[in-house]
Design a protein around this motif. Structure first.
Motif, short mmCIF file in Angstrom:
data_model
loop_
_atom_site.label_atom_id
_atom_site.label_comp_id
_atom_site.label_asym_id
_atom_site.label_seq_id
_atom_site.Cartn_x
_atom_site.Cartn_y
_atom_site.Cartn_z
N TRP A 177 -4.27 -2.26 -6.61
CA TRP A 177 -3.10 -3.01 -7.06
C TRP A 177 -3.21 -4.52 -6.92
O TRP A 177 -2.51 -5.26 -7.60
CB TRP A 177 -1.86 -2.55 -6.27
CG TRP A 177 -1.90 -2.96 -4.82
CD1 TRP A 177 -2.41 -2.24 -3.78
CD2 TRP A 177 -1.45 -4.19 -4.25
NE1 TRP A 177 -2.31 -2.93 -2.60
CE2 TRP A 177 -1.71 -4.14 -2.85
CE3 TRP A 177 -0.84 -5.34 -4.77
CZ2 TRP A 177 -1.39 -5.18 -1.99
CZ3 TRP A 177 -0.53 -6.38 -3.90
CH2 TRP A 177 -0.80 -6.29 -2.52
N PRO A 197 0.10 -0.89 -14.98
CA PRO A 197 0.30 0.15 -13.97
C PRO A 197 0.24 1.56 -14.52
O PRO A 197 -0.34 2.46 -13.89
CB PRO A 197 1.70 -0.17 -13.43
CG PRO A 197 1.88 -1.64 -13.66
CD PRO A 197 1.16 -1.93 -14.93
N GLY A 207 2.93 4.87 -2.20
CA GLY A 207 3.49 4.13 -3.32
C GLY A 207 4.99 4.01 -3.22
O GLY A 207 5.63 4.60 -2.35
N GLY A 208 5.55 3.24 -4.15
CA GLY A 208 6.98 3.04 -4.17
C GLY A 208 7.60 3.20 -5.54
O GLY A 208 8.82 3.31 -5.65
N GLY A 209 6.79 3.21 -6.59
CA GLY A 209 7.31 3.37 -7.94
C GLY A 209 7.50 4.84 -8.30
O GLY A 209 6.85 5.72 -7.72
N ARG A 267 6.57 6.73 -10.85
CA ARG A 267 5.42 7.50 -11.33
C ARG A 267 4.46 7.84 -10.19
O ARG A 267 3.94 8.95 -10.12
CB ARG A 267 4.68 6.73 -12.44
CG ARG A 267 5.50 6.58 -13.71
CD ARG A 267 4.66 6.07 -14.85
NE ARG A 267 3.60 7.03 -15.21
CZ ARG A 267 2.69 6.80 -16.14
NH1 ARG A 267 2.68 5.66 -16.81
NH2 ARG A 267 1.77 7.71 -16.42
N ARG A 304 7.61 -0.76 -4.06
CA ARG A 304 7.02 -0.88 -5.38
C ARG A 304 6.31 -2.23 -5.48
O ARG A 304 6.79 -3.25 -4.97
CB ARG A 304 8.11 -0.77 -6.44
CG ARG A 304 7.61 -0.76 -7.87
CD ARG A 304 8.75 -0.53 -8.85
NE ARG A 304 9.77 -1.58 -8.74
CZ ARG A 304 11.02 -1.36 -8.40
NH1 ARG A 304 11.44 -0.14 -8.12
NH2 ARG A 304 11.89 -2.37 -8.33
N ARG A 325 4.65 -5.41 -7.70
CA ARG A 325 4.83 -6.09 -8.99
C ARG A 325 3.72 -5.71 -9.95
O ARG A 325 2.56 -5.52 -9.56
CB ARG A 325 4.82 -7.61 -8.78
CG ARG A 325 5.96 -8.15 -7.94
CD ARG A 325 5.98 -9.68 -8.03
NE ARG A 325 6.95 -10.24 -7.11
CZ ARG A 325 6.61 -10.83 -5.95
NH1 ARG A 325 5.34 -10.94 -5.61
NH2 ARG A 325 7.55 -11.33 -5.16
N PRO A 382 4.48 -7.14 -3.21
CA PRO A 382 5.61 -6.21 -3.34
C PRO A 382 6.74 -6.79 -4.19
O PRO A 382 6.94 -8.00 -4.25
CB PRO A 382 6.06 -6.01 -1.88
CG PRO A 382 4.90 -6.41 -1.05
CD PRO A 382 4.20 -7.49 -1.81
N ASP A 383 7.47 -5.90 -4.82
CA ASP A 383 8.63 -6.29 -5.61
C ASP A 383 9.80 -6.51 -4.65
O ASP A 383 10.29 -5.57 -4.02
CB ASP A 383 8.96 -5.17 -6.61
CG ASP A 383 10.11 -5.52 -7.54
OD1 ASP A 383 10.85 -6.47 -7.23
OD2 ASP A 383 10.28 -4.82 -8.55
N ASP A 437 12.99 -4.30 -4.36
CA ASP A 437 12.82 -2.88 -4.07
C ASP A 437 13.16 -2.53 -2.62
O ASP A 437 12.99 -1.40 -2.20
CB ASP A 437 11.37 -2.46 -4.37
CG ASP A 437 11.16 -0.97 -4.29
OD1 ASP A 437 12.02 -0.22 -4.79
OD2 ASP A 437 10.15 -0.55 -3.70
N LYS A 480 13.83 7.05 -2.78
CA LYS A 480 12.43 7.50 -2.88
C LYS A 480 12.25 8.86 -2.23
O LYS A 480 11.52 9.72 -2.75
CB LYS A 480 11.52 6.45 -2.23
CG LYS A 480 11.47 5.14 -2.99
CD LYS A 480 10.79 4.04 -2.21
CE LYS A 480 10.94 2.72 -2.92
NZ LYS A 480 10.37 1.60 -2.17
#
Length: 304
Positions: free
Chosen positions: A102, A117, A170-172, A174, A191, A193, A199-200, A203, A212
């Motif tokens: 990432w 991503p 992970g945090g997203g 998908r 998640r 960026r 990191p976003d 989030d 999550k």
């Protein structure tokens, strides 16, 4: 779910082989179950395979793993053979963490294409299929969008059957969905960026963290009871009873288990709450600077 606590610590590097072995043995004797190493091409970090092997050779119980191998750095057939060898030589103590890769700086420095991503997650999903297929008995064939494997039968096979414990973080949505379908251990994170710069910031917070967990629970369906849920402790602040917090400390208070502030008993109680109420039992100490303060917590809760 009734899972015992497990604790891991990320160790990035030391100044010598002796210091690395001592760090591994210290974890083994202090309530920790796993030594984890990161996987980046930039920054002061050991290379994962050699570091895991050295730590395993210096210990007898401590598990070794990655947080996490960047899938884009290695073909899964190469990683399958490396991982099987580490698992065999460590007598089944490998805990293989795997992610997409990432950090944009890694890709830029090495001249690697940094794809969107969605492409990286799809490639990781195929890589997991390849890894599990090559760890199984007999020849394996797979023709996907990103990888083609034809009648490949690798040896050695891992000692752990059907395969080493697989950790996905992970945090997203998908990534968490993929982890819910494939992982033995899930490290809930923030998640990242899309541009790979960090990191976003949108989030964070309790509601996002609980969402999550709910996503994993729904996506895992019938296999949820087999998944070990956890997260990384990003901030630790242990104080003595009756010792006041400064305003700066108070402003960093966070209701998630990624931030642990208070007395040792406060922290123990918070971890028990997250295990008993939300099924989180696997906690990764992210910063080595916090090791001295966290060891008493790990010693009190490990395996309980």
């Amino acid at each position: 779910m009734d899972r015992p606590f497990r604790f891991a610590a990320v160790i990035r590097e030391t100044g010598s082989a002796r210091a690395w072995a001592e760090a591994a043995r210290r974890l083994e004797g202090s309530g920790f179950d796993v030594l984890l190493v990161p996987d980046h091409l930039v920054g002061p970090r050991f290379a994962p395979v050699a570091a895991m092997t050295a730590a395993a050779c210096a210990t007898s119980r401590l598990r070794v793993g990655t947080l996490v191998f960047a899938n884009d750095f290695r073909h899964p057939a190469v990683l399958a053979k490396e991982a099987a060898t580490v698992d065999l030589l460590s007598e089944g103590r490998l805990e293989l963490g795997l992610g997409t890769g990432w950090m944009a700086a890694d890709y830029a420095g090495a001249g690697l294409a940094f794809e969107p991503p969605g492409v990286r997650v799809d490639r990781l999903a195929e890589a997991i299929t390849v890894l599990k297929g090559l760890w199984a008995d007999g020849p394996f064939t797979f023709h996907g969008r990103h990888y083609r494997i034809t009648a490949l039968d690798q040896t050695p096979k891992p000692l752990s059957r059907p395969h080493p414990r697989l950790l996905l973080g992970g945090g997203g949505p998908r990534m968490l969905g993929l982890a819910a379908r494939e992982a033995d251990v899930i490290n809930l994170g923030m998640r990242v960026r899309a541009d790979g710069t960090g990191p976003d910031g949108a989030d964070g917070g309790l509601d996002a963290f609980l969402a999550k967990i709910d996503l994993v629970r729904r996506a895992a369906a019938g296999r949820y009871h087999r998944i070990e849920l956890g997260t990384s402790v990003q901030q630790l602040g242990v104080r003595k009873r009756d010792e006041p917090w400064s305003a700066a400390d108070s402003s960093r208070q966070d209701e998630t288990p990624q931030v642990l502030l208070g007395t040792r008993q406060d922290i123990v109680d918070k971890l028990r709450h997250w295990r008993d109420t939300h099924d989180l039992s696997y906690f990764v100490l992210h910063h080595e600077r916090d090791l001295d303060a966290f060891i008493p917590v790990a010693e009190e809760l490990a395996g309980r």
